[in-house]
Design an enzyme around this catalytic site. Sequence first.
Site, PDB file in Angstrom:
ATOM      1  N   ALA A   9       0.821  -1.218   0.000  1.00  0.00           N
ATOM      2  CA  ALA A   9       0.000   0.000   0.000  1.00  0.00           C
ATOM      3  C   ALA A   9       0.849   1.259   0.000  1.00  0.00           C
ATOM      4  O   ALA A   9       0.467   2.282   0.552  1.00  0.00           O
ATOM      5  CB  ALA A   9      -0.928  -0.008   1.223  1.00  0.00           C
ATOM      6  N   ARG A  15      -2.417   7.093 -11.513  1.00  0.00           N
ATOM      7  CA  ARG A  15      -3.546   7.133 -12.450  1.00  0.00           C
ATOM      8  C   ARG A  15      -4.822   7.696 -11.823  1.00  0.00           C
ATOM      9  O   ARG A  15      -5.782   7.995 -12.512  1.00  0.00           O
ATOM     10  CB  ARG A  15      -3.788   5.715 -13.015  1.00  0.00           C
ATOM     11  N   LYS A  22      -3.760   6.497  -3.122  1.00  0.00           N
ATOM     12  CA  LYS A  22      -4.802   5.664  -3.750  1.00  0.00           C
ATOM     13  C   LYS A  22      -5.569   4.803  -2.751  1.00  0.00           C
ATOM     14  O   LYS A  22      -6.800   4.755  -2.778  1.00  0.00           O
ATOM     15  CB  LYS A  22      -4.177   4.770  -4.826  1.00  0.00           C
ATOM     16  N   ARG A 332     -29.699  19.164  12.018  1.00  0.00           N
ATOM     17  CA  ARG A 332     -28.247  19.320  12.231  1.00  0.00           C
ATOM     18  C   ARG A 332     -27.842  18.732  13.582  1.00  0.00           C
ATOM     19  O   ARG A 332     -28.691  18.332  14.372  1.00  0.00           O
ATOM     20  CB  ARG A 332     -27.894  20.802  12.093  1.00  0.00           C
ATOM     21  N   ASN A 376     -46.927  22.757  19.884  1.00  0.00           N
ATOM     22  CA  ASN A 376     -46.972  22.942  18.440  1.00  0.00           C
ATOM     23  C   ASN A 376     -46.310  24.274  18.085  1.00  0.00           C
ATOM     24  O   ASN A 376     -46.608  25.303  18.680  1.00  0.00           O
ATOM     25  CB  ASN A 376     -48.419  22.935  17.939  1.00  0.00           C
ATOM     26  N   ALA A 379     -46.215  27.673  11.789  1.00  0.00           N
ATOM     27  CA  ALA A 379     -45.427  27.850  10.567  1.00  0.00           C
ATOM     28  C   ALA A 379     -44.609  29.132  10.630  1.00  0.00           C
ATOM     29  O   ALA A 379     -45.083  30.169  11.086  1.00  0.00           O
ATOM     30  CB  ALA A 379     -46.361  27.890   9.362  1.00  0.00           C
ATOM     31  N   SER A 404     -48.066  31.258  14.390  1.00  0.00           N
ATOM     32  CA  SER A 404     -47.266  31.328  13.163  1.00  0.00           C
ATOM     33  C   SER A 404     -46.417  32.582  13.141  1.00  0.00           C
ATOM     34  O   SER A 404     -46.819  33.633  13.648  1.00  0.00           O
ATOM     35  CB  SER A 404     -48.199  31.357  11.941  1.00  0.00           C
TER      36      SER A 404
END
Length: 460
Positions: A9, A15, A22, A332, A376, A379, A404
């Site tokens: 290795a 190439r 590699k 995340r 809740n 939005a 919202s």
Amino acid sequence: MSVRVIVLAAGQGTRMKSSLPKVLHPVAGAPLVNWVVDAVLGASPDEVLVVIGHGGEDVASVLPDGVATVVQEEQNGTGHAVLVALEALGDVEGDSVIVVPGDTPLITSATLSRLIDAHHAAEPSITLLTTHLPDPTGYGRIVRDDAGEVVGIVEERDADDEQRRIDEVGVSMYAFAGGELVRALNQVGTANDQGEMYLTDVIGILAGEGAPIAAVAAPAPEVSGVNSHDQLAAVGRLLRARLNERWMRDGVSMLDPDRVYLDSTVELAAGVVLMPDVHLQGSTSVAAGAQVGPSVFAEDSSIGPGARVWYSVLRGADVGESAEVGPFASLRPGTVLGPETKAGTFVETKNTTLQRGSKVPHLSYMGDAEIGEDSNIGAGTITCNYDGFEKHRTTIGDRVRIGSDTMLVAPVEIGDDAWTGAGSTITKDVSPGALGVERSHQQEIPDYAARRRAKRRTSE
Ligand code: UD1
Ligand code: CA
């Protein structure tokens, strides 16, 4: 007699045209060399020595414990690499020396064991692994005499036209009688197109002395080497297929296994359903009954039993039992979604916990937030967690109704059962059960449209 394996290795992999050595190019979540070393370890040798050189420190750092390395300072060919390894191994007289290249990740422990067993059964000077390829381009060709005995290997760049038509190739995997290898290697020169010491020359040298040479056939896909990016992609496809077949045997369902991309480190339970274009990486796990995809990228994340995740990106996130994620959510690091929660359409979360039954259904950013049960989030709600200098936390209790388009300017706390009015910018804590509202009063200006039209006409 010990079985001592040398893994080659040290090469740069010119190439690949890449600054990464590699053998460190990843396939299915692990560097090429790790696939090879794992297969070698599965054949239970007495000793494994990896020859490193180009990017050597980086290569050594990915190897498992118990695998030794030796540095080949200048990469003067596969023969030279084995010479360097033999110096490190010391006396190999009476031992079997197995050589395996670090760029053939599909090799299995079963095939290596077959090579070793065949070598021990017949005790020739060399047992070669060979295969037949419809397109042998790039490989060393196995040259046999009229009686069918192996007399040598010729590299493609040194071969004549007739030799190039041979479709039986060497795959750089050998079992050698240790003493014979040392003796033959000391006679290898550099009179070839690359001016390197070729390990393949050992075969011709020993054959020339009339030493017995055996060959074992290997399944072609297992011995495919990676010298270029198209070969890396081809080998990756085969490795993924192998992994996916294993998971399907264990009870994972895949609508289209060709479009499921799993790292070897991922854990799946029986009864998981994977839809197309799912990429699961690192320490990701998926529990029974969860449906993942279409189009999910998940890294170092866990997806609980019966959860549904689609068209989303998860990094370092925990998704609880029967939770729903997406479409188009970005979870995340530090996101913890409890059971029966939801992070819905165009929702981003970071360092945020949602306890059982709480939902963030649409168009929201929840960062550095702690949300209790059955709340809740309306939005368009955003935790304004960054004041330009520091991050601050938002704490939301149980059964809260965030209206919202609420801006929650952190640090801020919303008590249990509290509400916020739609469109409010909440800068002060809201007591349990209260409504926090921050709006200017709506005014109405009658006949506004007619007056505007009239104004325009007089100005013409
Ligand atoms: C080699 C064989 C070829 C065989 C093919 C199979 C030789 C001369 N050729 O060619 O017959 O068909 O593998 O895949 O052996 N390496 C070192 N040090 C060096 C040079 C190479 O450690 O000085 C390592 C590389 O990192 C690589 C392996 O040896 O892992 C093979 O080298 P590579 O250059 O890929 O050889 P091929 O041209 O593929
Ligand atoms: Ca190669």
